[in-house]
Design a protein around this motif. Structure first.
Motif: not given
Length: 307
Positions: A19-20, A25-26, A50-54, A83-85
């Motif tokens: 979670r941390d 990441l977010r 999902r954190g990497v994507a955001e 999604t990640n850039r």
């Protein structure tokens, strides 16, 4: 630990720790995330993806030593990278990826706008995987491609696959670092790579440590370095059946090339500096002759001395 980084090795990660990491990441507070040989559930791996994507700040993602352990994780990582850039470097060393896994991952790698470094060492790849990787080494500057590629310890790749890679590297306009250490290449493949290096305008580092080479390969590489213009600056030949004398000769020639390039760069900079000085002197000259301030006059004298 580097500022803005999370680096964890060999631990079993709890849901609270996951979670941390995801919150960081977010919040775009980390540039490097390295989970090396860690244990985490499939659910938590999905949360990381999902954190990497955001994330908009993450530049380097290390998931080495078995983190990407099954095809479902490969698919989740692929979705995140679509999604990640921001990710520039992706390290999956020691993951049982196989050609099938790379086939799922490849579309995301191909369209990623920032990715320049990829480590697929010890990922159980074969010739089909090499064909996909060659697509990440575009032959011109029309689209972005890899600058650093690591394919260490992938013994399933055959001479045909290495030949295909050698052709791609020869025509790539971007690759600068190629690590092929601990693959059973042998002299035949080393000869193909020598031709590839001689043709490349960008390759600066080639790692052939522990690849089954002999003096036969070394002589071909020596001839290439001595007689062909090349961008190569570092050639690693340790743990091969090559005499220390030949290794030293190659190293000396590469060092000479680097020194010549540095001298040329200094000469160009000196010419540019002198041009700027001359232009500045001419610009201030009429003002000085017309009775400019003392400070300006001293400046003008200084320029004349430099010229």
């Amino acid at each position: 630990m580097l500022p803005g980084s999370i680096q964890i090795s060999g631990e079993t990660l709890s849901s609270a720790e996951i979670r941390d990491i995801c919150e960081s990441l977010r919040e775009n507070s980390i540039k490097l995330l390295s989970l090396r040989g860690c244990q985490l559930s499939d659910r938590d791996f999905g949360r990381i993806c999902r954190g990497v994507a955001e994330s908009h700040s993450l530049a380097q993602l290390n998931l080495n030593l078995g983190i990407v352990s099954n095809i479902n994780r490969v698919k989740q990582l692929a979705e995140a990278l679509k999604t990640n850039r921001s990710v520039q470097s992706l390290f999956l060393h020691g993951s049982p990826l196989t050609d099938a896994g790379l086939a799922f991952l490849n579309p995301a790698l191909s369209i990623h706008p920032s990715l320049v470094a990829l480590d697929l060492g010890d990922c159980m790849l074969g010739d089909e995987g090499i064909n996909l990787i060659c697509g990440l080494l575009p032959p011109d500057g029309a689209k972005s491609g890899l600058k650093e590629l690591t394919l260490s310890a992938n013994p399933g790749i055959t001479a045909k696959g290495w030949g295909r890679l050698a052709i791609a590297v020869a025509h790539s306009s971007q690759v600068r670092v190629l690590n092929l250490d601990y693959n059973p290449l042998g002299d035949q493949i080393a000869g193909m790579l020598a031709v590839s290096v001689a043709s490349s305008r960008t390759l600066e580092v080639l790692d052939l440590e522990g690849t089954g080479l002999t003096n036969q390969s070394a002589l071909i590489l020596l001839d290439m370095v001595e007689n062909y213009p090349t961008a190569l600056r570092t050639l690693i030949l340790a743990e091969n059946n090559i005499s220390p004398e030949l290794q030293q000769q190659i190293s000396d020639l590469l060092s000479e090339g680097e020194e010549e390039e540095e001298n040329e760069t200094r000469e160009v900079m000196a010419r540019e500096k002198n041009t700027w000085i001359c232009q500045s002197s001419k610009a201030t000259g009429p003002q000085l002759q017309g009775g400019g301030e003392i400070g300006m006059g001293r400046s003008g004298n200084h320029y004349n001395k430099l010229i």
